[in-house]
Each structure stands twice: as C-alpha cells, then as structure tokens.
Design a protein around this motif. Sequence first.
Motif, PDB file in Angstrom:
ATOM      1  N   VAL A 116       0.871  -1.187   0.000  1.00  0.00           N
ATOM      2  CA  VAL A 116       0.000   0.000   0.000  1.00  0.00           C
ATOM      3  C   VAL A 116       0.906   1.235   0.000  1.00  0.00           C
ATOM      4  CG1 VAL A 116      -1.879   1.230   1.134  1.00  0.00           C
ATOM      5  CG2 VAL A 116      -1.697  -1.258   1.371  1.00  0.00           C
ATOM      6  N   GLY A 117       0.839   2.030  -1.077  1.00  0.00           N
ATOM      7  CA  GLY A 117       1.590   3.284  -1.127  1.00  0.00           C
ATOM      8  C   GLY A 117       2.752   3.245  -2.105  1.00  0.00           C
ATOM      9  N   ALA A 118       2.784   4.215  -3.013  1.00  0.00           N
ATOM     10  CA  ALA A 118       3.862   4.310  -4.017  1.00  0.00           C
ATOM     11  C   ALA A 118       4.731   5.527  -3.748  1.00  0.00           C
ATOM     12  CB  ALA A 118       3.282   4.348  -5.429  1.00  0.00           C
TER      13      ALA A 118
ATOM     14  N   ALA B 141       9.412   4.262  -0.147  1.00  0.00           N
ATOM     15  CA  ALA B 141       9.455   2.953   0.511  1.00  0.00           C
ATOM     16  C   ALA B 141       8.812   1.883  -0.373  1.00  0.00           C
ATOM     17  CB  ALA B 141       8.753   3.018   1.871  1.00  0.00           C
ATOM     18  N   GLY B 142       7.574   2.113  -0.800  1.00  0.00           N
ATOM     19  CA  GLY B 142       6.842   1.112  -1.583  1.00  0.00           C
ATOM     20  C   GLY B 142       7.496   0.849  -2.926  1.00  0.00           C
ATOM     21  N   LEU B 143       8.021   1.904  -3.551  1.00  0.00           N
ATOM     22  CA  LEU B 143       8.570   1.735  -4.901  1.00  0.00           C
ATOM     23  C   LEU B 143       9.948   1.072  -4.893  1.00  0.00           C
ATOM     24  CD1 LEU B 143       7.380   5.124  -6.399  1.00  0.00           C
ATOM     25  CD2 LEU B 143       6.675   2.848  -7.167  1.00  0.00           C
TER      26      LEU B 143
ATOM     27  N   THR C  19       4.796  14.476  -8.903  1.00  0.00           N
ATOM     28  CA  THR C  19       5.072  15.912  -8.752  1.00  0.00           C
ATOM     29  C   THR C  19       5.085  16.332  -7.285  1.00  0.00           C
ATOM     30  OG1 THR C  19       2.709  16.307  -9.102  1.00  0.00           O
ATOM     31  CG2 THR C  19       4.147  16.638 -10.999  1.00  0.00           C
ATOM     32  N   ARG C  20       5.044  15.376  -6.371  1.00  0.00           N
ATOM     33  CA  ARG C  20       4.985  15.718  -4.940  1.00  0.00           C
ATOM     34  C   ARG C  20       6.413  15.983  -4.430  1.00  0.00           C
ATOM     35  NH1 ARG C  20       2.811  12.819   0.221  1.00  0.00           N
ATOM     36  NH2 ARG C  20       4.090  11.093  -0.463  1.00  0.00           N
ATOM     37  N   ALA C  21       6.746  17.270  -4.264  1.00  0.00           N
ATOM     38  CA  ALA C  21       8.111  17.644  -3.870  1.00  0.00           C
ATOM     39  C   ALA C  21       8.278  17.489  -2.360  1.00  0.00           C
ATOM     40  CB  ALA C  21       8.379  19.090  -4.274  1.00  0.00           C
ATOM     41  N   ARG C  22       9.270  16.730  -1.955  1.00  0.00           N
ATOM     42  CA  ARG C  22       9.541  16.578  -0.518  1.00  0.00           C
ATOM     43  C   ARG C  22      11.055  16.545  -0.314  1.00  0.00           C
ATOM     44  NH1 ARG C  22       5.890  12.243   2.357  1.00  0.00           N
ATOM     45  NH2 ARG C  22       5.539  13.818   3.920  1.00  0.00           N
ATOM     46  N   ALA C  23      11.602  15.318  -0.238  1.00  0.00           N
ATOM     47  CA  ALA C  23      13.019  15.178   0.104  1.00  0.00           C
ATOM     48  C   ALA C  23      13.925  15.551  -1.066  1.00  0.00           C
ATOM     49  CB  ALA C  23      13.307  13.752   0.540  1.00  0.00           C
ATOM     50  N   GLY C  24      15.206  15.656  -0.758  1.00  0.00           N
ATOM     51  CA  GLY C  24      16.196  15.914  -1.792  1.00  0.00           C
ATOM     52  C   GLY C  24      17.547  15.312  -1.457  1.00  0.00           C
TER      53      GLY C  24
ATOM     54  N   VAL D 108      -6.366   4.297  -6.293  1.00  0.00           N
ATOM     55  CA  VAL D 108      -7.049   3.295  -5.472  1.00  0.00           C
ATOM     56  C   VAL D 108      -6.778   3.621  -4.009  1.00  0.00           C
ATOM     57  CG1 VAL D 108      -7.191   0.852  -4.827  1.00  0.00           C
ATOM     58  CG2 VAL D 108      -6.826   1.488  -7.225  1.00  0.00           C
ATOM     59  N   THR D 109      -7.814   4.017  -3.297  1.00  0.00           N
ATOM     60  CA  THR D 109      -7.648   4.346  -1.877  1.00  0.00           C
ATOM     61  C   THR D 109      -7.998   3.137  -1.033  1.00  0.00           C
ATOM     62  OG1 THR D 109      -8.196   6.654  -2.275  1.00  0.00           O
ATOM     63  CG2 THR D 109      -8.427   5.875  -0.014  1.00  0.00           C
ATOM     64  N   VAL D 110      -7.023   2.651  -0.307  1.00  0.00           N
ATOM     65  CA  VAL D 110      -7.268   1.527   0.600  1.00  0.00           C
ATOM     66  C   VAL D 110      -8.001   2.075   1.827  1.00  0.00           C
ATOM     67  CG1 VAL D 110      -6.131  -0.158   2.106  1.00  0.00           C
ATOM     68  CG2 VAL D 110      -5.301   0.217  -0.234  1.00  0.00           C
TER      69      VAL D 110
ATOM     70  N   ALA E 188      20.031  23.280  -1.535  1.00  0.00           N
ATOM     71  CA  ALA E 188      19.892  23.181  -2.995  1.00  0.00           C
ATOM     72  C   ALA E 188      18.930  22.043  -3.327  1.00  0.00           C
ATOM     73  CB  ALA E 188      21.252  22.894  -3.612  1.00  0.00           C
ATOM     74  N   ARG E 189      18.208  22.159  -4.414  1.00  0.00           N
ATOM     75  CA  ARG E 189      17.423  21.035  -4.930  1.00  0.00           C
ATOM     76  C   ARG E 189      17.844  20.727  -6.371  1.00  0.00           C
ATOM     77  NH1 ARG E 189      16.464  19.389  -0.534  1.00  0.00           N
ATOM     78  NH2 ARG E 189      14.455  18.942   0.383  1.00  0.00           N
ATOM     79  N   SER E 190      17.949  21.784  -7.187  1.00  0.00           N
ATOM     80  CA  SER E 190      18.382  21.617  -8.583  1.00  0.00           C
ATOM     81  C   SER E 190      18.956  22.969  -9.005  1.00  0.00           C
ATOM     82  CB  SER E 190      17.182  21.235  -9.466  1.00  0.00           C
ATOM     83  OG  SER E 190      16.340  22.356  -9.633  1.00  0.00           O
TER      84      SER E 190
ATOM     85  N   TYR F 282      14.047  26.466   0.974  1.00  0.00           N
ATOM     86  CA  TYR F 282      14.364  27.260   2.156  1.00  0.00           C
ATOM     87  C   TYR F 282      13.406  26.868   3.270  1.00  0.00           C
ATOM     88  CZ  TYR F 282      17.199  30.512  -0.637  1.00  0.00           C
ATOM     89  OH  TYR F 282      18.166  31.074  -1.452  1.00  0.00           O
ATOM     90  N   TYR F 283      13.902  26.967   4.496  1.00  0.00           N
ATOM     91  CA  TYR F 283      13.049  26.736   5.657  1.00  0.00           C
ATOM     92  C   TYR F 283      13.106  27.969   6.555  1.00  0.00           C
ATOM     93  CZ  TYR F 283      13.297  21.685   4.613  1.00  0.00           C
ATOM     94  OH  TYR F 283      13.207  20.446   4.028  1.00  0.00           O
ATOM     95  N   LEU F 284      11.968  28.285   7.166  1.00  0.00           N
ATOM     96  CA  LEU F 284      11.902  29.330   8.184  1.00  0.00           C
ATOM     97  C   LEU F 284      11.152  28.764   9.379  1.00  0.00           C
ATOM     98  CD1 LEU F 284      10.765  32.534   6.213  1.00  0.00           C
ATOM     99  CD2 LEU F 284      12.905  32.284   7.501  1.00  0.00           C
TER     100      LEU F 284
ATOM    101  N   ARG G  34       4.644  26.358  -0.758  1.00  0.00           N
ATOM    102  CA  ARG G  34       4.882  26.711   0.656  1.00  0.00           C
ATOM    103  C   ARG G  34       3.960  25.863   1.502  1.00  0.00           C
ATOM    104  NH1 ARG G  34       4.292  32.581  -0.253  1.00  0.00           N
ATOM    105  NH2 ARG G  34       3.926  31.937  -2.364  1.00  0.00           N
ATOM    106  N   ARG G  35       4.507  25.329   2.588  1.00  0.00           N
ATOM    107  CA  ARG G  35       3.669  24.577   3.535  1.00  0.00           C
ATOM    108  C   ARG G  35       4.285  24.667   4.915  1.00  0.00           C
ATOM    109  NH1 ARG G  35       4.235  18.367   1.806  1.00  0.00           N
ATOM    110  NH2 ARG G  35       3.118  18.142   3.754  1.00  0.00           N
ATOM    111  N   VAL G  36       3.423  24.545   5.916  1.00  0.00           N
ATOM    112  CA  VAL G  36       3.924  24.544   7.291  1.00  0.00           C
ATOM    113  C   VAL G  36       4.061  23.089   7.734  1.00  0.00           C
ATOM    114  CG1 VAL G  36       3.411  25.153   9.681  1.00  0.00           C
ATOM    115  CG2 VAL G  36       2.981  26.811   7.856  1.00  0.00           C
TER     116      VAL G  36
END
Length: 384
Positions: free
Chosen positions: A10-12, A15-17, A43-48, A126-128, A207-209, A215-217, A257-259
């Motif tokens: 469950v989840g791509a 970890a799952g991939l 397109t889900r930007a998170r880690a780098g 597909v939502t489990v 840096a990401r690319s 940036y973090y605040l 931007r997200r908190v």
Amino acid sequence: MADQATVLIVGAGPAGLVLGNLLRANGIDTLILERGSRERVQTRARAGFLGANSARVLAEHGLDAGLRQRGQWHYKCAFRDSDGQFELNYAALGRGEVHTVYPQQDLVTDLIAEYLDRGGRLRFDVTVTGVDPKTATVRHLDGQSKGRFLIGCDGSNGVTRAAMPASAVRHARDHGIAWLAVLAQAPPSMSAVTYAMHDNGFAGHMARSPEITRYYLQVSPDDSPAAWPDERVWAELNTRMRVDRFGPLRQGPIVERRVVRLRSDVVDPMRHGRMFLAGDAASLISPSAAKGANLAIMQAEVLAKALTDAVATGDERGLEAYSSTCLPRIWRAQEFSHWMITLLHGPSNGPDAGFQRVLRRARLDSLRDSRSHQDFFAENYVGI
Ligand code: RFL
C-alpha cells in the motif's frame, strides 16, 4: 475487483517503490496500490538529500540512472549566527561520504518507470480503506485485494499503521516547533547547505536543482502558509541569513509553501501478523536531518531480502528479525535528528532560556573546533 499477489504493497512513495523494484528484480509477483494519480505522486516535492547508503542501494539494484545523470554531489554544510560562519567539509570527515541531491519527485518518477518495466503491477487512484493484517487483505472502493504478505508503505497517517494492535507501542514526540518549507524558483545562493541561527528563529538553505532551492523558516506551530506572501518570506530569509554580512540570496517566485510541524514517532514492533510497516508508516522523523526517505530506502532493502527468502525458500528468519534489524538504525537517526533540532532552534522564553542559549553556543563551538565532534557529526549526517 479482487486481486491476488504474493506481496501487496500500500503506497507508491520511496518505501513502496524501492521495495517493489527489488522484489520484481527477484521475480516476486508484487502489486502496489496507490491512492494518488500518477501525475500527483510524480510531482509531490519533498526530500532531496540522499545519504550514501541510499545511493548504494539504488546503484546496486540498477535504479540510479537518473540520479547519476542529474543528481548533484554535496559535501559541505555551513552554520551561521551572530558570531560568524563556519563550514564543515564532511567528505573529508567521518567516513568520507557525500550526499546526492536528487528531488524526491524525480526519484519517484524513475522508480515507477523502472518498476513497470520490470513487470510490476501498480494501480493508481485506489484508496485503501481498511486492512486485515492476519490475512494480508485490504479493502478499497473497487473491492478487495489479497496477498501472502501485506506491506504498509502509506505514510504516517495511513490505514496500515492504524491497524497495528494496541500492544504495539508508538513512541511519539511533537517538538513544538514548525517550519515554513518553501520551494523557490531560483538557483541556490550558496554552494553549501546553510543553517542560520537567529533570535527570530531558524532559517535553512538547501539546494534542490540548478533552478529550484528549498528554504526553511521556523514559524509558530499555528502559523498558516497564507500568512507568508513572497515578500515576507524573502524579507525574513534576508534577516535570518544575515545577507548584509554574508551576501545576497538569489530570489525568485515561491512555487510551493507549507507549514511542517516537527514531529517524530516510531512504531515498535513494525510487524503484525502478515503485515509489515516500512518508511514513514513505521517511523516518522522530523526533516531536521533529512533522514526520512533514507530510512525508507534502508527498510525497503532489509524487507526485500527477508521477503525474497521467505517466498523462495520458506525461510522466515529475516522477517522475524525485521523489527530488531531496523529499529536500532531508526533510533540512531531519530537521536541525530533530535540533536539537530536542539542545535538549530532558539531557546524558548522559559526561565532557563539564557542557560539554553549559552549551551547552544557551546555546542556550536565544539562542532567548529573539535575534530572528533566533526567526525561524529559527519558520520551521522550522511550515514545512518
Ligand atoms: P510517502 O512518500 O508519504 O508515500 C506514501 C504513499 O502512500 C500513499 N497512500 C495511500 N495509498 C493507498 N491507500 C491509502 N489509504 C493511502 N494512504 C497513503 C500516498 O498517496 C503516498 O503516495 O511515504 P514513504 O514512501 O514512507 O517515504 C517517506 C518520505 O516521503 C519522507 O520520509 C521524506 O520526504 C522526508 N523528507 C526528507 N527525507 C530525506 O531523506 N531527505 C530529505 O532531504 C528530506 N526532506 C522530507 C524533506 C519531508 C518533508 N516534508 C514535507 C515532511 C523535506 C520536507 C519538507
């Protein structure tokens, strides 16, 4: 619709991939169910920042073509505060390891393409909605799917960890700190990851690319991204990064931007019946030391070997040892991440704020001056 698979994931996410790819390489029938669309997960930007072990796992399993072409090696970080700035060249410290910077969404895109090429089955949208760990069965809106083994890679709020029994312990900590995490459409402003300590709060540059920089605040935990228009973000970054002293930032539009509340937790054990947890589903780690995706890849490798042994020869010793193999490494990463949190964040306004401020100064001085402290830092920063 009723699906069968030897291993049901469950989840791509990472970890799952990674797990799916390693299992497919060993010829194991694997089905991944993912709630998002292909476009959304790609397109889900998170880690780098990927550590040395993650780069090794991806390379050893032929999953690093994109990483080699477009990933960038990073080998130094900098700390700045009112007393000045110092850099640590961690490639010359500890085990001499480096980070590979490769955006998580690019890694996920590569892993999906490779998994499908290897004959893996993956259903998007597909939502489990429920799982039965004893029978390795999941329910979703289209019906149900059943595996011989069920792997929960659905993140820290997923249905699989919710199906762990009351006897499983969830060690949890809310650090009471939040970061505004932004992606700026602008090249990096410095060659190193930079951690800035300021009375207004922490600020970070990563840096990401060549075109995008994270940036973090540090913000108040109840702050909202809407309260931070571009001008306010740049003004506060300029102040906390002390641009008047260390040079300007390359500015551009803020494209995300997200908190993010800094939270950590560990589920122990990571198994219930025929179900195993991996990645954020097993342990959430605050992004302060960039460990989450790296832990996910580490667990995927351990689990892939254990599942392969179980399916190929019936030897379940690896599965029985899964929790005890992974948990010490998870706790090492949690400990280092917690250490980073105390280093990077200013003292509260409590009665011992002055004491804490001087302690942090002593910690920074030690990191700047002590070679053995630097080696310890480097080993934990890039490794697990
Ligand atoms: P993911 O990536 O969250 O993927 C879980 C997937 O499960 C799906 N899902 C479901 N599918 C079907 N049915 C359901 N009921 C489902 N519920 C959920 C979701 O749609 C999703 O696709 O978990 P995974 O694979 O465990 O990977 C974990 C990493 O994503 C995470 O640890 C890292 O992003 C953490 N992290 C960093 N880690 C690093 O190693 N290096 C970094 O530089 C780094 N930077 C970061 C980060 C996390 C951040 N945020 C947003 C918390 C920076 C940030 C800002």
